[in-house]
Scaffold this motif. Structure first.
Motif, PDB file in Angstrom:
ATOM      1  N   ALA A 100      -0.813   1.545 -10.570  1.00 38.62           N
ATOM      2  CA  ALA A 100      -0.300   1.773  -9.332  1.00 38.62           C
ATOM      3  C   ALA A 100       0.447   0.523  -8.703  1.00 38.62           C
ATOM      4  O   ALA A 100       1.288   0.645  -8.060  1.00 38.62           O
ATOM      5  CB  ALA A 100      -1.168   3.385  -8.173  1.00 38.62           C
ATOM      6  N   ARG A 101      -1.038  -0.359  -8.500  1.00 43.85           N
ATOM      7  CA  ARG A 101      -1.009  -1.399  -8.282  1.00 43.85           C
ATOM      8  C   ARG A 101       0.008  -2.364  -8.699  1.00 43.85           C
ATOM      9  O   ARG A 101       0.594  -2.855  -7.835  1.00 43.85           O
ATOM     10  CB  ARG A 101      -2.121  -2.026  -7.460  1.00 43.85           C
ATOM     11  CG  ARG A 101      -2.273  -3.306  -6.901  1.00 43.85           C
ATOM     12  CD  ARG A 101      -2.920  -3.928  -6.122  1.00 43.85           C
ATOM     13  NE  ARG A 101      -3.780  -5.089  -5.789  1.00 43.85           N
ATOM     14  CZ  ARG A 101      -2.825  -4.869  -4.264  1.00 43.85           C
ATOM     15  NH1 ARG A 101      -2.933  -3.431  -3.571  1.00 43.85           N
ATOM     16  NH2 ARG A 101      -3.336  -6.459  -3.430  1.00 43.85           N
ATOM     17  N   SER A 134      -2.844   5.769 -12.478  1.00 48.52           N
ATOM     18  CA  SER A 134      -3.930   5.460 -11.863  1.00 48.52           C
ATOM     19  C   SER A 134      -4.265   3.951 -10.961  1.00 48.52           C
ATOM     20  O   SER A 134      -2.772   3.927 -10.611  1.00 48.52           O
ATOM     21  CB  SER A 134      -4.852   5.184 -13.461  1.00 48.52           C
ATOM     22  OG  SER A 134      -4.012   3.694 -14.035  1.00 48.52           O
ATOM     23  N   PRO A 135      -5.057   4.236 -10.536  1.00 51.66           N
ATOM     24  CA  PRO A 135      -4.789   2.923  -8.742  1.00 51.66           C
ATOM     25  C   PRO A 135      -4.577   2.125  -9.974  1.00 51.66           C
ATOM     26  O   PRO A 135      -4.017   0.841  -8.772  1.00 51.66           O
ATOM     27  CB  PRO A 135      -6.279   2.493  -8.917  1.00 51.66           C
ATOM     28  CG  PRO A 135      -7.303   4.231  -9.047  1.00 51.66           C
ATOM     29  CD  PRO A 135      -6.538   4.756 -10.252  1.00 51.66           C
ATOM     30  N   ARG A 136      -5.263   1.335 -11.158  1.00 48.67           N
ATOM     31  CA  ARG A 136      -4.710   0.067 -11.494  1.00 48.67           C
ATOM     32  C   ARG A 136      -3.261   0.035 -12.080  1.00 48.67           C
ATOM     33  O   ARG A 136      -2.609  -1.117 -11.095  1.00 48.67           O
ATOM     34  CB  ARG A 136      -5.921  -0.014 -12.861  1.00 48.67           C
ATOM     35  CG  ARG A 136      -5.451  -2.222 -13.261  1.00 48.67           C
ATOM     36  CD  ARG A 136      -6.306  -1.499 -14.464  1.00 48.67           C
ATOM     37  NE  ARG A 136      -5.968  -3.863 -14.754  1.00 48.67           N
ATOM     38  CZ  ARG A 136      -6.915  -3.728 -15.672  1.00 48.67           C
ATOM     39  NH1 ARG A 136      -7.530  -3.121 -16.209  1.00 48.67           N
ATOM     40  NH2 ARG A 136      -6.072  -4.953 -16.452  1.00 48.67           N
ATOM     41  N   GLN A 171       1.376  -1.791   0.041  1.00 47.90           N
ATOM     42  CA  GLN A 171      -0.235   0.210   0.204  1.00 47.90           C
ATOM     43  C   GLN A 171       0.508   1.420   0.013  1.00 47.90           C
ATOM     44  O   GLN A 171       0.264   2.254  -0.473  1.00 47.90           O
ATOM     45  CB  GLN A 171      -0.792   0.049   1.359  1.00 47.90           C
ATOM     46  CG  GLN A 171      -2.151  -0.890   0.656  1.00 47.90           C
ATOM     47  CD  GLN A 171      -2.901  -0.679  -0.271  1.00 47.90           C
ATOM     48  OE1 GLN A 171      -2.875  -0.138  -0.168  1.00 47.90           O
ATOM     49  NE2 GLN A 171      -3.019  -1.652  -1.117  1.00 47.90           N
ATOM     50  N   ASN A 181       2.389   5.648  -5.973  1.00 45.66           N
ATOM     51  CA  ASN A 181       2.451   5.774  -7.714  1.00 45.66           C
ATOM     52  C   ASN A 181       1.208   6.814  -8.006  1.00 45.66           C
ATOM     53  O   ASN A 181       1.320   7.469  -8.374  1.00 45.66           O
ATOM     54  CB  ASN A 181       2.543   4.290  -8.424  1.00 45.66           C
ATOM     55  CG  ASN A 181       3.580   3.749  -7.920  1.00 45.66           C
ATOM     56  OD1 ASN A 181       4.500   3.633  -7.613  1.00 45.66           O
ATOM     57  ND2 ASN A 181       3.376   2.628  -7.635  1.00 45.66           N
ATOM     58  N   LEU A 182       0.230   6.604  -6.805  1.00 47.28           N
ATOM     59  CA  LEU A 182      -0.254   7.205  -6.809  1.00 47.28           C
ATOM     60  C   LEU A 182      -0.052   8.833  -6.987  1.00 47.28           C
ATOM     61  O   LEU A 182      -0.758   9.953  -7.931  1.00 47.28           O
ATOM     62  CB  LEU A 182      -1.786   7.518  -5.929  1.00 47.28           C
ATOM     63  CG  LEU A 182      -2.673   5.956  -5.815  1.00 47.28           C
ATOM     64  CD1 LEU A 182      -3.450   5.591  -4.793  1.00 47.28           C
ATOM     65  CD2 LEU A 182      -3.675   6.132  -7.700  1.00 47.28           C
ATOM     66  N   VAL A 224       1.935   1.706  -3.482  1.00 44.00           N
ATOM     67  CA  VAL A 224       0.888   2.330  -4.267  1.00 44.00           C
ATOM     68  C   VAL A 224       0.258   3.481  -4.119  1.00 44.00           C
ATOM     69  O   VAL A 224      -0.040   4.269  -4.644  1.00 44.00           O
ATOM     70  CB  VAL A 224      -0.537   1.416  -4.057  1.00 44.00           C
ATOM     71  CG1 VAL A 224      -1.848   2.284  -4.499  1.00 44.00           C
ATOM     72  CG2 VAL A 224      -0.590   0.145  -4.731  1.00 44.00           C
ATOM     73  N   GLU A 225       0.561   4.031  -2.988  1.00 37.84           N
ATOM     74  CA  GLU A 225       0.387   5.366  -2.428  1.00 37.84           C
ATOM     75  C   GLU A 225       1.400   6.738  -3.150  1.00 37.84           C
ATOM     76  O   GLU A 225       1.124   7.783  -3.703  1.00 37.84           O
ATOM     77  CB  GLU A 225       0.430   5.952  -1.163  1.00 37.84           C
ATOM     78  CG  GLU A 225      -1.108   4.731  -0.692  1.00 37.84           C
ATOM     79  CD  GLU A 225      -0.841   5.024   1.069  1.00 37.84           C
ATOM     80  OE1 GLU A 225       0.339   5.802   1.690  1.00 37.84           O
ATOM     81  OE2 GLU A 225      -2.088   4.437   1.849  1.00 37.84           O
TER      82      GLU A 225
END
Length: 883
Positions: free
Chosen positions: A49-50, A45-47, A33, A39-40, A36-37
């Protein structure tokens, strides 16, 4: 304690738990997480980023695996994971698992049981003090007997003159009538010189040993009991030591009890031990040989040196006593060799057969595993595509092999224990008594080490073979259908070699069993010179103090013969000093009146027989006459000779009326030849027939004799009535060894060894052939399944069923021919080692080889018939559609 707790905590950390797994998953998810944060915030985009976070992390499962490796002992955890996975995989295929375990258990169990016999007999030392220093000392007769009994006077000279032996003692068989509250009981015994047990290094468990000099003439009558006799006949009472036991009407003081497991193989299971005093008629004559010697080498002295010295002493005695010692040599060998010499070739042969059966079992299970690995080829390729390393797959294959072998090893241990008990129960009592190593049988350290070694070897082979067939580095090839077809062809070629090897091993075993069977058949068909059917036999012993004159013994024998002759179903009765088909021995040296003599020893078998002996045996009298009941010590001395003696010493003349005597032709030894009887086989079935002289029993009667009765009914049913009638003559008579002549011959040591070897090797061969045929049938069935499209095309294009039969059976026939050819080559080489075991059977017996080849070939085609029939029944449309 703190260090132990820390170690236990570390070890516990290697075992996965649900809590630890949840904590690990939460920790990884937290780190994910955070990425991911980041990358956001970078504008993804959320996808996206994950996905980028997962790539940077290296995969969730891979990260978990790395964390587990760092937190504990990865090898242990991986091994446990592999073991659990292997058990689940085998549980999904219970049929395969049961067959594989059963086949391996059979091979390991049989080989371990036979190895235990070989180990106990050949590898483990004799149960005496420093057994490597113990030797068997006997005389020898050049060109006739390499080892034979020695005389008491020769023994005395050997004992005094030798400088290589620390001690030398002698022993001889004996028997007694033990007086009990219920009457007399025949007991077997052994006479020994006073230092016998000290030479062996054995001390009584109770009481004392014989004192030095106690064996001198006029010494005290003392006896030592075997432990079994002490328990069975004296109730295990410690107060037995010091008491008196009446043996053949002579009181003996019991001075000791031997240890529980003491056995002395050359004398079997003697119940009690008394002393050799050198006072009997035989032991006062240098020419009478009735003793065997056992010695202990001095430290640093070799057996060869002792043998050389004894031969030199024997040569001196021959010069000193040319009449009695002409041709008498000496022989010194290890006591171990004397005990196991007869059984060594048989045991090694059986061990070889058991190991070949084990090889076939491993090869068969390996073949099953290869089939299984081919069926799981797609699964393995998928696992490789998902990241599993080749090493991990090999470890998994090794673990599956270990699980199979562990289960088979446990079952094999149980089979081995049961097989050992079964084999011991099948050994005749007389032969068992001469195998002291049987008491050491069991799953001891050596047997368990052997079982572990073969199990490890099997596990490695079973693991590596499938591993070598796993997909290579190109995973796409493993996933491709055409690659799988190519792999199937490659596997068929490899498995074909395994099946051919199985058939070859089966051929080797079958040839061995066939040769032993032919040998046994020829052994049991050897002419014995009489009709052994319907002959009941037993031994009779009378108290020597009450039957101590020839007249008393003659009267006893006449009454016994008269009373037994009246038993219903008995046609004729006779007595003899030795029964036929026992041994060449109890010999005499003869000389013929009126012929030149230069001191040579004309050694012949000597037997005392009753008047009806030849008629009872139905032996053929060639010329002259037999004895009459009236020919006792008051009548002129007469003899009957056998055909071999007549042919050797009277080749062109009639021996009837000729005279013979001892080597000095003393007046009391001169006897007239009154008859010639056809050769009766006095020695073992595989021994040559010696010249034999038969004396009338009444002219040299003794208190111990053998009785033989011909019956008109089943001879076994007559044995109890005959024995009961003998005891009615005198309740103090001992009757022992009641059996039939046919059973005596069948259970003689040479016949038993041949028969047991033939049955055991035959059993191994049958199982090996069955396993090989199962492997062949499975291979042909797999080949048919892989070639279903080809077969469908052939049939669609007009091929007939018999063409398909020829196609499939031809493949099986080629495999069988290859296996038989290889097996015949190996069997021809192996058969040479059977020369010492086979009787009148060449190792390269054409009938046996041809029979085995035909049997294996026919069985192979029969095993392939079902897959061939299935192939011929293929529907072309369905076969092509499935492809």
């Amino acid at each position: 304690m703190k260090r132990l707790r820390a170690w236990l905590a570390r070890l516990a950390g290697t075992w996965p738990s649900a809590r630890r797994e949840r904590e690990l998953a939460d920790e990884i998810e937290s780190h994910l997480q955070m990425h991911v944060e980041d990358n956001l915030r970078a504008g993804m985009s959320p996808r996206e980023a994950r996905r980028a976070a997962l790539v940077k992390l290296g995969g969730v499962e891979q990260t978990k695996e790395a964390c587990r490796d760092q937190a504990g002992l990865p090898f242990v955890e991986h091994a446990l994971q592999d073991a659990r996975f292997a058990c689940r995989q085998l549980a999904r295929s219970p049929g395969f698992a049961l067959v594989a375990v059963a086949v391996l258990a059979l091979g390991t169990g049989a080989s371990t049981a036979i190895f235990a016999f070989v180990d106990a007999a050949l590898f483990q030392p004799l149960p005496y003090r420093e057994p490597h220093r113990l030797v068997s000392v006997t005389e020898s007769i050049a060109g006739l007997l390499p080892r034979t009994a020695l005389s008491h006077l020769d023994y005395v000279d050997w004992k005094e003159r030798n400088r290589t032996l620390e001690s030398l003692d002698v022993f001889a068989g004996d028997g007694h009538l033990l007086s009990t509250a219920a009457g007399v009981a025949p007991v077997s015994g052994t006479r020994v010189t006073a230092g016998f047990f000290r030479t062996l290094g054995v001390s009584p468990a109770l009481g004392r040993d014989f004192h030095p000099g106690e064996d001198a003439p006029g010494g005290p009558a003392v006896a030592i009991l075997s432990h079994g006799t002490w328990l069975r006949r004296f109730g295990g009472d410690p107060a037995t030591v010091g008491r008196t036991a009446v043996l053949s009407d002579v009181p003996h003081t019991i001075i000791g009890v031997l240890p529980p497991h003491f056995e002395f193989a050359p004398r079997g299971r003697a119940e009690l031990w008394t002393l050799v005093r050198g006072t009997s008629n035989c032991e006062r004559r240098r020419s009478c040989h009735n003793l065997e010697g056992v010695g202990r080498l001095k430290r640093g002295v070799s057996i060869a040196a002792a043998d050389l010295e004894m031969k030199a002493i024997a040569a001196d005695l021959e010069r000193q006593y040319p009449d009695s010692n002409r041709g008498q040599g000496a022989s010194v060998i290890s006591l171990t060799e004397a005990v196991v010499a007869e059984v060594r070739p048989i045991l090694l042969l059986l061990l070889g057969g058991a190991i070949l059966l084990l090889v076939i079992a491993i090869v068969n299970v390996a073949s099953l595993l290869l089939v299984r690995s081919e069926g799981r080829r797609l699964e393995t390729s998928v696992r490789r595509a998902l990241g599993a390393s080749r090493g991990r797959l090999v470890r998994q294959s090794l673990t599956e092999g270990l699980v199979l072998v562990a289960a088979a090893g446990a079952a094999g241990a149980a089979i081995a224990a049961g097989a050992m008990r079964l084999l011991v129960s099948l050994i005749p009592a007389d032969l068992l008594a001469r195998m002291p190593f049987v008491h050491r049988l069991g799953l001891g350290g050596h047997a368990l080490a052997f079982l572990a070694a073969v199990s490890v070897l099997a596990a490695v082979l079973l693991a590596l073979l499938p591993a070598t067939r796993s997909p290579g580095s190109d995973v796409r090839d493993g996933l491709a259908a055409n690659a799988r077809a190519s792999a199937g062809l490659s596997w068929r070629r490899f498995a074909s070699k395994l099946v051919a090897a199985e058939l070859a091993v089966a051929v080797v075993l079958l040839v061995g069993a066939g040769l032993l069977g032919r040998s046994l058949e020829r052994l049991l068909s050897v002419p014995v010179g009489f009709e052994p059917d319907h002959l009941a036999t037993m031994e009779v012993a009378a108290p020597e103090t009450r039957y101590d004159t020839p007249e008393q013994c003659v009267a006893l024998v006449r009454e016994v013969v008269r009373r037994v002759g009246g038993v219903p179903g008995v046609e004729s009765v006779a007595v003899t000093s030795l029964l036929p088909v026992t041994f060449n021995g109890n010999t005499d040296w003869i000389r013929f009146v009126g012929r030149p003599y230069d001191g040579e020893h004309n050694e012949v078998n000597q037997r005392e027989v009753g008047a009806e002996y030849f008629r009872t045996l139905r032996a053929r009298l060639l010329r002259g006459r037999s004895f009459t009941d009236a020919e006792d010590a008051t009548k002129p001395l007469v003899v009957v000779i056998n055909r071999t003696l007549a042919r050797r010493y009277f080749p062109n003349e009639d021996p009837i009326g000729k005279q013979m005597g001892d080597t000095s032709l003393s007046p009391g030894s001169i006897k007239e030849i009154i008859g010639v009887v056809d050769d009766i086989r006095e020695g073992p079935l595989n021994a040559e027939i010696w010249p034999a002289v038969y004396y009338p029993f009444h002219q040299d009667a003794g208190s111990f004799f053998r009785l033989v009765a011909r019956t008109s009914q089943d001879e076994r049913s007559a044995l109890p009535a005959i024995a009961a009638e003998i005891r009615r003559v005198d309740p103090d008579l001992g009757v022992i060894d009641e059996t039939t002549m046919r059973d005596r011959i069948a259970d003689s040591p040479v016949a038993y060894l041949q028969r047991s070897s033939a049955w055991l090797i035959g059993g191994f061969a049958a199982v090996a052939l069955l396993l090989a045929l199962v492997g062949l049938s499975g291979l042909v069935a797999y080949s048919v399944s892989q070639r279903s499209r080809e077969i469908g095309l052939r049939m669609a294009l007009g091929a007939e069923r018999r063409g398909v039969y020829r196609l499939v059976l031809g493949e099986a026939g080629r495999l069988a021919a290859l296996g038989v050819a290889a097996g015949m080559a190996a069997a021809t080489a192996a058969a040479a080692s059977l020369r010492r075991v086979l009787f009148e059977t060449p190792p390269f017996d054409a009938v046996t080889l041809a029979t085995v080849a035909a049997t294996v070939g026919a069985a192979a085609l029969l095993a392939s018939y079902v897959p061939a029939r299935r192939a011929a029944s293929v529907d072309p449309v369905i076969a092509l559609r499935s492809e």
